[in-house]
Design a protein around this motif. Structure first.
Motif, PDB file in Angstrom:
ATOM      1  N   THR A  21      -1.976  25.896  29.345  1.00 60.22           N
ATOM      2  CA  THR A  21      -2.951  26.963  29.541  1.00 60.22           C
ATOM      3  C   THR A  21      -2.350  28.106  30.350  1.00 60.22           C
ATOM      4  N   PRO A  22      -2.458  29.365  29.865  1.00 58.42           N
ATOM      5  CA  PRO A  22      -1.959  30.509  30.647  1.00 58.42           C
ATOM      6  C   PRO A  22      -2.738  30.647  31.958  1.00 58.42           C
ATOM      7  N   VAL A  23      -2.078  31.162  32.983  1.00 59.09           N
ATOM      8  CA  VAL A  23      -2.698  31.379  34.291  1.00 59.09           C
ATOM      9  C   VAL A  23      -2.777  32.877  34.551  1.00 59.09           C
ATOM     10  N   ARG A  24      -3.912  33.331  35.063  1.00 54.41           N
ATOM     11  CA  ARG A  24      -4.132  34.736  35.387  1.00 54.41           C
ATOM     12  C   ARG A  24      -4.689  34.836  36.804  1.00 54.41           C
ATOM     13  N   LEU A  25      -4.519  35.993  37.416  1.00 54.86           N
ATOM     14  CA  LEU A  25      -5.156  36.298  38.690  1.00 54.86           C
ATOM     15  C   LEU A  25      -6.367  37.179  38.416  1.00 54.86           C
ATOM     16  N   ALA A  26      -7.498  36.859  39.017  1.00 56.33           N
ATOM     17  CA  ALA A  26      -8.676  37.723  38.974  1.00 56.33           C
ATOM     18  C   ALA A  26      -8.664  38.502  40.289  1.00 56.33           C
ATOM     19  N   ILE A  27      -8.565  39.815  40.190  1.00 60.46           N
ATOM     20  CA  ILE A  27      -8.387  40.684  41.351  1.00 60.46           C
ATOM     21  C   ILE A  27      -9.567  41.631  41.497  1.00 60.46           C
ATOM     22  N   ASN A  28      -9.989  41.900  42.730  1.00 60.60           N
ATOM     23  CA  ASN A  28     -10.948  42.929  43.110  1.00 60.60           C
ATOM     24  C   ASN A  28     -12.366  42.643  42.623  1.00 60.60           C
ATOM     25  N   PHE A  30     -15.074  44.121  43.156  1.00 58.70           N
ATOM     26  CA  PHE A  30     -15.887  45.302  42.847  1.00 58.70           C
ATOM     27  C   PHE A  30     -15.489  45.975  41.540  1.00 58.70           C
ATOM     28  N   PHE A  31     -14.279  45.753  41.076  1.00 61.10           N
ATOM     29  CA  PHE A  31     -13.797  46.265  39.787  1.00 61.10           C
ATOM     30  C   PHE A  31     -12.840  45.215  39.242  1.00 61.10           C
ATOM     31  N   PRO A  32     -13.388  44.055  38.804  1.00 61.18           N
ATOM     32  CA  PRO A  32     -12.548  42.892  38.503  1.00 61.18           C
ATOM     33  C   PRO A  32     -11.634  43.071  37.291  1.00 61.18           C
ATOM     34  N   LEU A  33     -10.354  42.915  37.555  1.00 62.54           N
ATOM     35  CA  LEU A  33      -9.340  42.990  36.508  1.00 62.54           C
ATOM     36  C   LEU A  33      -8.474  41.741  36.574  1.00 62.54           C
ATOM     37  N   GLU A  34      -7.910  41.370  35.425  1.00 64.59           N
ATOM     38  CA  GLU A  34      -7.011  40.212  35.408  1.00 64.59           C
ATOM     39  C   GLU A  34      -5.575  40.684  35.307  1.00 64.59           C
ATOM     40  N   HIS A  35      -4.694  39.921  35.975  1.00 61.61           N
ATOM     41  CA  HIS A  35      -3.277  40.239  36.044  1.00 61.61           C
ATOM     42  C   HIS A  35      -2.473  39.004  35.696  1.00 61.61           C
ATOM     43  N   SER A  36      -1.298  39.208  35.109  1.00 60.88           N
ATOM     44  CA  SER A  36      -0.425  38.080  34.802  1.00 60.88           C
ATOM     45  C   SER A  36       0.358  37.691  36.055  1.00 60.88           C
ATOM     46  N   ILE A  37       0.850  36.458  36.065  1.00 61.33           N
ATOM     47  CA  ILE A  37       1.576  35.914  37.210  1.00 61.33           C
ATOM     48  C   ILE A  37       3.060  35.850  36.889  1.00 61.33           C
ATOM     49  N   ALA A  38       3.884  36.270  37.851  1.00 66.22           N
ATOM     50  CA  ALA A  38       5.336  36.242  37.668  1.00 66.22           C
ATOM     51  C   ALA A  38       5.956  34.993  38.267  1.00 66.22           C
ATOM     52  N   ASP A  39       5.409  34.536  39.407  1.00 67.06           N
ATOM     53  CA  ASP A  39       6.056  33.427  40.101  1.00 67.06           C
ATOM     54  C   ASP A  39       5.119  32.862  41.158  1.00 67.06           C
ATOM     55  N   SER A  57       2.805  39.842  38.288  1.00 63.56           N
ATOM     56  CA  SER A  57       3.946  40.395  37.552  1.00 63.56           C
ATOM     57  C   SER A  57       3.918  41.912  37.464  1.00 63.56           C
ATOM     58  N   GLY A  58       2.802  42.522  37.830  1.00 61.41           N
ATOM     59  CA  GLY A  58       2.668  43.963  37.686  1.00 61.41           C
ATOM     60  C   GLY A  58       1.975  44.348  36.402  1.00 61.41           C
ATOM     61  N   GLU A  59       1.627  43.354  35.580  1.00 59.87           N
ATOM     62  CA  GLU A  59       0.963  43.629  34.306  1.00 59.87           C
ATOM     63  C   GLU A  59      -0.540  43.400  34.442  1.00 59.87           C
ATOM     64  N   GLN A  60      -1.296  44.485  34.305  1.00 54.80           N
ATOM     65  CA  GLN A  60      -2.755  44.400  34.316  1.00 54.80           C
ATOM     66  C   GLN A  60      -3.211  44.177  32.883  1.00 54.80           C
ATOM     67  N   LEU A  61      -3.984  43.115  32.656  1.00 57.69           N
ATOM     68  CA  LEU A  61      -4.330  42.706  31.299  1.00 57.69           C
ATOM     69  C   LEU A  61      -5.691  43.185  30.820  1.00 57.69           C
ATOM     70  N   GLY A  62      -6.562  43.591  31.710  1.00 61.73           N
ATOM     71  CA  GLY A  62      -7.877  44.062  31.323  1.00 61.73           C
ATOM     72  C   GLY A  62      -8.957  43.487  32.216  1.00 61.73           C
ATOM     73  N   PRO A  63     -10.216  43.677  31.828  1.00 64.01           N
ATOM     74  CA  PRO A  63     -11.316  43.192  32.662  1.00 64.01           C
ATOM     75  C   PRO A  63     -11.386  41.673  32.710  1.00 64.01           C
ATOM     76  N   VAL A  64     -11.844  41.168  33.836  1.00 60.68           N
ATOM     77  CA  VAL A  64     -12.066  39.736  34.008  1.00 60.68           C
ATOM     78  C   VAL A  64     -13.332  39.367  33.239  1.00 60.68           C
TER      79      VAL A  64
END
Length: 91
Positions: A21-28, A30-39, A57-64
């Motif tokens: 299963t891919p892992v993502r970070l849910a950030i913020n 108040f304006f929730p966006l998902e980001h990919s993980i580098a390490d 990783s610096g890659e913002q993937l879109g809304p959570v």
């Protein structure tokens, strides 16, 4: 008792998930966006306490997805307002 989410907490949560299963970070909340993980890196903080960092990783993937924002307690469950096709065509 510490309020920090620990490595043990993470392992317990991950133990029932398919390892592919891919892992993502849910950030913020108040304006929730998902980001990919580098390490994931272990180090010590300024006080010498061991800390594990999940590195974005610096890659913002879109809304959570709403299921995540609601599950995290960031947002209340909501539904889009219902509109009839006639109401849309009239505008």
């Amino acid at each position: 008792m510490s309020s920090d989410f620990t490595v043990g907490d993470l392992i317990a949560r991950l133990s029932s998930v398919d390892p592919a299963t891919p892992v993502r970070l849910a950030i913020n909340p108040f304006f929730p966006l998902e980001h990919s993980i580098a390490d994931v890196l272990a180090t010590a903080d300024a006080l010498g306490i061991a800390v594990l960092y999940v590195v974005e990783s610096g890659e913002q993937l879109g809304p959570v997805p709403p299921t995540v924002t609601v599950g995290a307690g960031w947002h209340e469950p909501t539904e889009a307002p219902r509109r009839s096709r006639g109401a849309v065509a009239a505008h």
